[in-house]
Design an enzyme around this catalytic site. Sequence first.
Site, PDB file in Angstrom:
ATOM      1  CG  HIS A  75       9.060   6.536  -0.474  1.00  0.00           C
ATOM      2  ND1 HIS A  75       9.595   6.843  -1.696  1.00  0.00           N
ATOM      3  CD2 HIS A  75       8.981   7.702   0.216  1.00  0.00           C
ATOM      4  CE1 HIS A  75       9.849   8.147  -1.741  1.00  0.00           C
ATOM      5  NE2 HIS A  75       9.487   8.681  -0.600  1.00  0.00           N
ATOM      6  CB  THR A 129       6.437  -4.809   0.420  1.00  0.00           C
ATOM      7  OG1 THR A 129       5.054  -4.451   0.384  1.00  0.00           O
ATOM      8  CG2 THR A 129       6.560  -6.315   0.347  1.00  0.00           C
ATOM      9  N   GLY A 168       0.835  -1.190   0.000  1.00  0.00           N
ATOM     10  CA  GLY A 168       0.000   0.000   0.000  1.00  0.00           C
ATOM     11  C   GLY A 168       0.870   1.239   0.000  1.00  0.00           C
ATOM     12  CB  SER A 169       0.055   4.791  -0.049  1.00  0.00           C
ATOM     13  OG  SER A 169       0.762   5.957  -0.417  1.00  0.00           O
ATOM     14  CG  ASN A 185      -4.519   0.345   9.505  1.00  0.00           C
ATOM     15  OD1 ASN A 185      -5.128  -0.058  10.508  1.00  0.00           O
ATOM     16  ND2 ASN A 185      -3.239   0.631   9.527  1.00  0.00           N
ATOM     17  CG  ASP A 240      -1.701   3.448   3.340  1.00  0.00           C
ATOM     18  OD1 ASP A 240      -2.005   4.602   3.681  1.00  0.00           O
ATOM     19  OD2 ASP A 240      -1.808   3.033   2.176  1.00  0.00           O
ATOM     20  N   GLY A 276      38.278   3.605 -29.083  1.00  0.00           N
ATOM     21  CA  GLY A 276      38.917   4.779 -28.487  1.00  0.00           C
ATOM     22  C   GLY A 276      38.129   6.024 -28.832  1.00  0.00           C
ATOM     23  CB  SER A 315      32.690   0.478 -29.667  1.00  0.00           C
ATOM     24  OG  SER A 315      34.099   0.427 -29.733  1.00  0.00           O
ATOM     25  CE  LYS A 346      37.686   4.975 -32.931  1.00  0.00           C
ATOM     26  NZ  LYS A 346      37.914   6.410 -32.657  1.00  0.00           N
TER      27      LYS A 346
END
Length: 638
Positions: free
Chosen positions: A123, A120, A40-41, A174, A44, A477, A551, A483
Site C-alpha cells: 500500500h 514489505t 510490489g503493489s 504472480n 500482488d 511569545g 519564534s 516582548k
Amino acid sequence: MQNMNSNEPIYQTEALIAEDIHAYLEKHQHKTMLRFITCGSVDDGKSTLIGRLLYDSKMIFEDQLATLEADSKRVGTQGQEIDFALLVDGLAAEREQGITIDVAYRFFATEKRKFIVADTPGHEQYTRNMVTGASTADLAVILIDARKGVLTQTRRHSYLVKLLGIRHIVLAVNKMDLVDYDQASFERIVSDYRDFAQSIGIEAFTAIPISGFKGDNITANSENMPWYQGTALLPHLEAVDVDATADQAKAFRMPVQWVNRPNLDFRGFSGLIAAGAVRPGDAIRVLPSGKTSTIARIVALGGDRDLAVAGESVTLTLADEIDCSRGQVLVAAQAPLEVADQFESTIVWMDEAEMVPGRAYWLKIGTQTVSATVHAPKYEVNVNTQEHLATKTLDLNAIGVANVTTDREIPFAAYADNRDLGGFILIDKMTNRTVAAGMIHFALRRAQNIHWQATDIGREHHAGMKHQKPAVLWLTGLSGSGKSTIANIVEKKLARMNRHTFLLDGDNVRHGLNKDLGFTEADRIENIRRVGEVAKLMTDAGLIVITAFISPFRSERDMVRSMMQPGEFVEVFVDTPLETAESRDVKGLYAKARAGQLKNFTGIDSPYEAPDAPELRIDTTAISAEEAADLIIARLIP
C-alpha cells in the site's frame, strides 16, 4: 524388562538428541545467508508467496499449521484450505483488511542456504516500511499480478530497490493460474517492465512466472507452464551469487559503536566492520579527528583473532592511548574516508507531515547522531516518468534530491560505495519519529574548500575587555505579548549598569537582513536561523544579546540554543494568553488574520509551541513590563 530404577535409557536418549542437535547446527552454520524482500503493489500476493516458501521448506511447526488451518477456515478465502498470507500478516489490522502494513521478517532454511525474508507493504501509505525492509536486503522479489501488469507502486518500489543499491532482482509474475498460464500475458508484462527498468538504470533482472496460491514454479518447475524453461523461484534464490568478498576487498572501515572498558587494564573499540579487513599491526586512523595508531589486538567471541573482515563484529585495541568515542570511524591509515559537513543526497520522505526546509533534524549515520538541516529540494522525482519536478518541499513517499548540512564534520562514503557509511535517517527532534531515509551522493565542493580561519583574539578576550559574560536573552511569545517592550527596558537598565548589549528585534531584522523572507513555516525557520547565527557572532564579540522574536517553533529555539556555549542561552517565555495579546493588537494584525487577510499568523492559523522548560517564565497578566525586566536582569546578573 527395563529396569525402572535405571536412568541409563533416558541418558542415552538425551545423548542421541544432543548429537542430533550438534550435527544439525554443524550442518547449517556454514551455509551462506541471503536477505531478500518481497515488494510490489497491493494484493500482488507477497504474503502468500512467503507463506508458501515457509510451508514448502518445512519451516512450519505442527501447532502453527493447525492454527493456520483454523484461521484460514475462519477467514474463508475462496475455498482455499490454507491461506498462506496469514503466516506473515501478523497484525490484527492486516488480517482484517487483507493487506500488509508493517514489515514482517521470517527466517527459513533449505539444504543449500539460509534466508531472512522481509514481507514489505504494497500500500502506498506504507511505502516507508518498504524502505526499512529493503535497506539491508541483498535481493528483491518484485511481484506483479498477471491480470494487472506494471502499476505505479511497482514502479515506485523498483525505483527504491535501485536507489537502495539492491543488485539482484527477481520479477515474479504472480497469479498465472488466473490467466490460464498464458505465455503471451507473461511476456507482455516482462517487456513492459524491461522498458521501465532500463529507464531507471536496472540493467538485469530474472523473470519467473509463478502462482503462490497453487505453488507453480515455486520450488520446482510447473507442468502447467511447460513453455517456461528457466529456474523455479526457490532454486534461483538458493543459487544467486551474493558476493560477500566484495566489501572485504575494500579499504578497512569500522564505525565505533561502543568503547569497551571493563577494567583499567583494557580499552577496546567495538563495532561491526563495514568494509575491508584488519590484522594486528595494521596502521589505522580515527576520523574525524585524524589521529593515528596501530591495531594491537582483535578480540572476538572465542578469543583473539589474526584477521577480521567485513560483516564481523569485533573489539579492536590500539597500541596508543588516543581519543576515540562512539560515532567515530576507524579506517585504514593510508586510505581514509572523506570528512565533510555538507552533502548532496537523495531523500525519501516517510512522514505524514511534509518536510520543512531549514528545520533541524537529528541525522543518524552509522553509529553517529548529529544535528542537520535539509535545504529546499533541488527537484522531486516522478517515479513513473523519471521527470525532475520543481518543488519547495517533500510530502509522504516523495523522493527528491536536496543538500543536507550537519552541525559538524562527519566521515562518510557515497552510498553507492558503502550502505553503512553513506545511508542515513532523519529523526524529528520533537516527536522522535523517523521522518526520512537518505543516501549521500557526494560532499559539496564548498564543504571541502571553506575552512575555519583561526584568529588570535578570541571570545574570551572580547568578553574580558567588556568585563562581562556573553549571553543571549531570547524573549519568545505571541505577537502582542510585550516582548519588544520588555526587551527595550532590559537593554536600558543594562546600559545604566555599563553593560555592552545589542537588541535584535523581529520587525527591525525583517527590514534588512531578512527582508527577503516571508511568513511561511520554512521562511520563519530561516528567519530564526539567521538571527541565531548573528547572535552567535555577537556573543563571540563579548556582547549581551537581547532578542524579541515570536519564534513559534521549539525545534528552532533549540537550534539557536545549540549554537551557543553552554549556559549562554537564556530562554524567556513571555507568557500572555491569546485573548490578552489579541486585545492589545496595536498593529491590527490579529484583526487582519481573523478576516483572512493575513495568512500564517501565529495563534490564528499557525501554531505557537510554548517552551517546555524555559529558564524564565514571565506572566504578563500578573506583573508589569518594568518588573519583568528586573526579573530577567536578576537571572542574568545574580
